[in-house]
Design a protein around this motif. Structure first.
Motif, mmCIF file in Angstrom:
data_model
loop_
_atom_site.group_PDB
_atom_site.id
_atom_site.type_symbol
_atom_site.label_atom_id
_atom_site.label_comp_id
_atom_site.label_asym_id
_atom_site.label_seq_id
_atom_site.Cartn_x
_atom_site.Cartn_y
_atom_site.Cartn_z
ATOM 1 N N LEU A 152 19.763 -0.018 3.748
ATOM 2 C CA LEU A 152 18.337 0.274 3.856
ATOM 3 C C LEU A 152 17.436 -0.483 2.882
ATOM 4 O O LEU A 152 16.223 -0.540 3.083
ATOM 5 C CB LEU A 152 18.119 1.775 3.684
ATOM 6 C CG LEU A 152 18.820 2.642 4.740
ATOM 7 C CD1 LEU A 152 18.765 4.112 4.353
ATOM 8 C CD2 LEU A 152 18.192 2.442 6.104
ATOM 9 N N TRP B 159 14.255 1.362 3.938
ATOM 10 C CA TRP B 159 14.054 2.415 2.956
ATOM 11 C C TRP B 159 12.618 2.920 2.915
ATOM 12 O O TRP B 159 12.373 4.092 2.610
ATOM 13 C CB TRP B 159 14.488 1.939 1.574
ATOM 14 C CG TRP B 159 13.545 0.937 0.952
ATOM 15 C CD1 TRP B 159 13.583 -0.417 1.085
ATOM 16 C CD2 TRP B 159 12.426 1.226 0.115
ATOM 17 N NE1 TRP B 159 12.547 -0.998 0.384
ATOM 18 C CE2 TRP B 159 11.824 -0.010 -0.228
ATOM 19 C CE3 TRP B 159 11.865 2.393 -0.386
ATOM 20 C CZ2 TRP B 159 10.699 -0.109 -1.036
ATOM 21 C CZ3 TRP B 159 10.735 2.305 -1.201
ATOM 22 C CH2 TRP B 159 10.173 1.062 -1.519
ATOM 23 N N ARG C 235 18.453 5.311 12.969
ATOM 24 C CA ARG C 235 19.457 4.578 12.197
ATOM 25 C C ARG C 235 20.819 5.249 12.390
ATOM 26 O O ARG C 235 21.505 5.612 11.438
ATOM 27 C CB ARG C 235 19.075 4.504 10.720
ATOM 28 C CG ARG C 235 17.874 3.647 10.404
ATOM 29 C CD ARG C 235 17.921 2.240 11.026
ATOM 30 N NE ARG C 235 19.120 1.502 10.683
ATOM 31 C CZ ARG C 235 19.196 0.572 9.706
ATOM 32 N NH1 ARG C 235 18.112 0.313 8.994
ATOM 33 N NH2 ARG C 235 20.321 -0.071 9.472
ATOM 34 N N VAL D 295 12.227 5.632 5.410
ATOM 35 C CA VAL D 295 12.890 6.849 4.929
ATOM 36 C C VAL D 295 12.011 7.549 3.891
ATOM 37 O O VAL D 295 11.831 8.767 3.921
ATOM 38 C CB VAL D 295 14.267 6.514 4.321
ATOM 39 C CG1 VAL D 295 14.902 7.774 3.726
ATOM 40 C CG2 VAL D 295 15.196 5.916 5.379
ATOM 41 N N LEU E 10 17.525 10.071 9.061
ATOM 42 C CA LEU E 10 18.103 8.808 9.527
ATOM 43 C C LEU E 10 18.203 8.770 11.055
ATOM 44 O O LEU E 10 17.933 7.733 11.679
ATOM 45 C CB LEU E 10 19.476 8.605 8.895
ATOM 46 C CG LEU E 10 19.486 8.371 7.377
ATOM 47 C CD1 LEU E 10 20.912 8.343 6.851
ATOM 48 C CD2 LEU E 10 18.773 7.071 7.024
ATOM 49 N N LEU F 249 24.177 3.374 1.259
ATOM 50 C CA LEU F 249 22.860 3.607 1.843
ATOM 51 C C LEU F 249 21.893 2.509 1.418
ATOM 52 O O LEU F 249 21.078 2.031 2.224
ATOM 53 C CB LEU F 249 22.323 4.971 1.409
ATOM 54 C CG LEU F 249 22.847 6.188 2.172
ATOM 55 C CD1 LEU F 249 22.437 7.474 1.466
ATOM 56 C CD2 LEU F 249 22.322 6.194 3.604
ATOM 57 N N VAL G 68 23.812 3.694 10.566
ATOM 58 C CA VAL G 68 24.062 4.089 9.176
ATOM 59 C C VAL G 68 24.840 5.399 9.138
ATOM 60 O O VAL G 68 25.820 5.541 8.405
ATOM 61 C CB VAL G 68 22.732 4.237 8.408
ATOM 62 C CG1 VAL G 68 23.002 4.675 6.968
ATOM 63 C CG2 VAL G 68 21.951 2.931 8.430
ATOM 64 N N VAL G 69 24.404 6.357 9.950
ATOM 65 C CA VAL G 69 25.054 7.667 9.980
ATOM 66 C C VAL G 69 26.510 7.543 10.416
ATOM 67 O O VAL G 69 27.419 8.125 9.806
ATOM 68 C CB VAL G 69 24.301 8.630 10.918
ATOM 69 C CG1 VAL G 69 25.047 9.958 11.035
ATOM 70 C CG2 VAL G 69 22.885 8.870 10.402
#
Length: 285
Positions: A30, A40, A92, A43, A87, A26, A95-96
């Motif tokens: 990020l 980040w 994003r 987030v 996310l 992560l 990323v997932v």
């Protein structure tokens, strides 16, 4: 779009289920400043961090790791499902989709560990173990009577056992008369270690002392015990967990514990008060 186990299913899985591999990845996604995709900072904003808090995290090595640790520490509802929702809301999906296989592995392992814990019976009597297999797990347990109780569970790795012996000698003496649960001394062999550990921390011990050292940071057992205790009292609401540092460390102090007041044996100026402070903390109702 990533495919998911039903959302409510993941909402019930605490963020502590995610191991260091997922957290590092992560960070790789990020941490870098990104003018196109959410990083980040976005987030952290979605997790309700303030502007000043976010600015302060800019100075740490992995801001995303710090934000995750702080979020799970102060928010008892922090979960894997809510992280994934954030996310996805920030678009994003990349990323997932990349991390989902690793997350699924962590979630499965978490469920397996939780499944090994004894089930709650419909009617609970505090004087009787919850299930038959939880009777007779410590040296002084009476299988037909009240289960043995302790003032504190001691979380430690074997390289720190000498300090644990010193703790036993000083805290169980006539001055303090505390009763400590030391796994290698008090627990009988032959049962699942995760089941016994969970039972002791949650049902048998009022507090948990965490002996922090460089070796502690590499211990899977210590990691599980610490995260399990934190999940029982998020945000240090019940003062359940007491970190202890007894020797200088080369590695960074664990972020997940940094919001809890530490009992520091390495400071010569306050060393004379160390045992009294620790004993008083363990004696609180």
């Amino acid at each position: 779009m990533a495919s998911f186990v039903p959302k409510m299913d993941l909402d019930s899985v605490p963020l502590t289920a995610l191991n260091v591999t997922v957290r590092k990845k992560l960070g790789l996604y990020l941490n870098p400043k990104n003018t196109v995709a959410a990083d980040w900072t976005a987030v952290a904003e979605a997790m309700d961090f303030t502007y000043l808090e976010i600015k302060n995290y800019e100075t740490v090595r992995s801001p995303m790791a710090g934000v995750l640790d702080e979020w799970q520490a102060r928010n008892k509802d922090a979960s894997v499902g809510k992280l994934l929702s954030i996310l996805l809301k920030l678009e994003r999906d990349d990323v997932v989709e990349d991390l989902r296989p690793l997350i699924d592995v962590d979630v499965r392992r978490y469920r397996e560990k939780m499944a090994e814990r004894p089930l709650q019976v419909p009617e609970v009597d505090s004087c009787v173990p919850r299930t038959p297999e939880m009777s007779g797990i410590t040296l002084e347990d009476d299988p037909d009577g009240t289960p043995e109780k302790f003032d504190a569970f001691i979380c430690y790795c074997h390289s720190d056992l000498e300090f644990v012996h010193e703790m036993i000698r000083l805290l169980e003496n006539s001055n303090y008369k505390l009763k400590l649960c030391v796994f290698d001394r008090d627990v009988l062999p032959g049962s699942c270690v995760w089941t016994i550990t969970s039972e002791l921390i949650e049902q048998r011990c009022r507090r948990m002392v965490v002996v922090i050292s460089d070796e502690y940071l590499d211990s899977e057992a210590c990691d599980f015990q610490t995260k399990f205790a934190l999940s029982l009292g998020p945000g240090a609401e019940k003062k359940r967990l007491i970190p202890v540092v007894y020797k200088p460390m080369k590695k960074p102090f664990p972020r997940i514990l940094r919001y809890i007041t530490v009992c520091d044996y390495t400071r010569q100026s306050t060393q004379a008060w160390f045992w009294d402070r620790l004993a008083k903390s363990l004696s609180l109702p």
